[in-house]
Scaffold this motif. Structure first.
Motif, PDB file in Angstrom:
ATOM      1  N   PRO A  28       0.776  -1.224   0.057  1.00 15.15           N
ATOM      2  CA  PRO A  28      -0.102  -0.142  -0.085  1.00 15.15           C
ATOM      3  C   PRO A  28       0.937   1.243   0.207  1.00 15.15           C
ATOM      4  O   PRO A  28       0.275   2.185  -0.441  1.00 15.15           O
ATOM      5  N   LEU A  29       2.041   1.258   0.587  1.00 13.09           N
ATOM      6  CA  LEU A  29       2.923   2.425   0.530  1.00 13.09           C
ATOM      7  C   LEU A  29       3.216   2.835  -0.988  1.00 13.09           C
ATOM      8  O   LEU A  29       3.554   3.824  -1.194  1.00 13.09           O
ATOM      9  N   GLN A  30       3.435   1.680  -1.389  1.00 14.76           N
ATOM     10  CA  GLN A  30       4.128   1.914  -2.988  1.00 14.76           C
ATOM     11  C   GLN A  30       2.887   2.439  -3.806  1.00 14.76           C
ATOM     12  O   GLN A  30       3.202   3.394  -4.793  1.00 14.76           O
ATOM     13  N   ILE A  31       1.846   2.166  -3.643  1.00 10.20           N
ATOM     14  CA  ILE A  31       0.571   2.557  -4.160  1.00 10.20           C
ATOM     15  C   ILE A  31       0.533   3.948  -3.846  1.00 10.20           C
ATOM     16  O   ILE A  31       0.143   4.851  -4.737  1.00 10.20           O
ATOM     17  N   GLN A  32       0.615   4.270  -2.636  1.00 12.22           N
ATOM     18  CA  GLN A  32       0.214   5.726  -2.327  1.00 12.22           C
ATOM     19  C   GLN A  32       1.362   6.660  -2.853  1.00 12.22           C
ATOM     20  O   GLN A  32       1.092   7.633  -3.016  1.00 12.22           O
TER      21      GLN A  32
END
Length: 67
Positions: A37-41
Motif C-alpha cells: 500500500p505504501l508503494q501504491i500511495q
C-alpha cells in the motif's frame, strides 16, 4: 505568447497526459496484484503531481477572462 512557446507547452501537456494515463494503469495493476500500500500511495502522489503540472500548463495556454 508566441506560437513556438504555445506549441512547446502543448507538446509537454500531451506528454504529461500520457504519463498520467501510464501512472493510472500502473496503479491499477499494483492494486490488482496486491502490491504494498505504501508503494501504491507513492505512485498516486506522483500521479497527482503530474496532474498539477498539467493544470499549470492549461492555465498558461488558456488566458484568464475578466468579466
Amino acid at each position: 505568447m508566441s506560437d513556438q512557446e504555445q506549441t512547446e507547452i502543448r507538446l509537454e501537456y500531451a506528454k504529461l497526459k500520457q504519463d498520467h494515463t501510464d501512472f493510472d494503469a500502473a496503479i491499477n495493476a499494483m492494486i490488482a496484484t496486491g502490491c504494498d500500500p505504501l508503494q501504491i500511495q507513492r505512485m498516486k502522489k506522483k500521479k497527482l503531481a503530474v496532474k498539477d503540472r498539467m493544470k499549470n500548463l492549461e492555465d498558461r495556454i488558456i488566458p484568464d477572462i475578466i468579466a
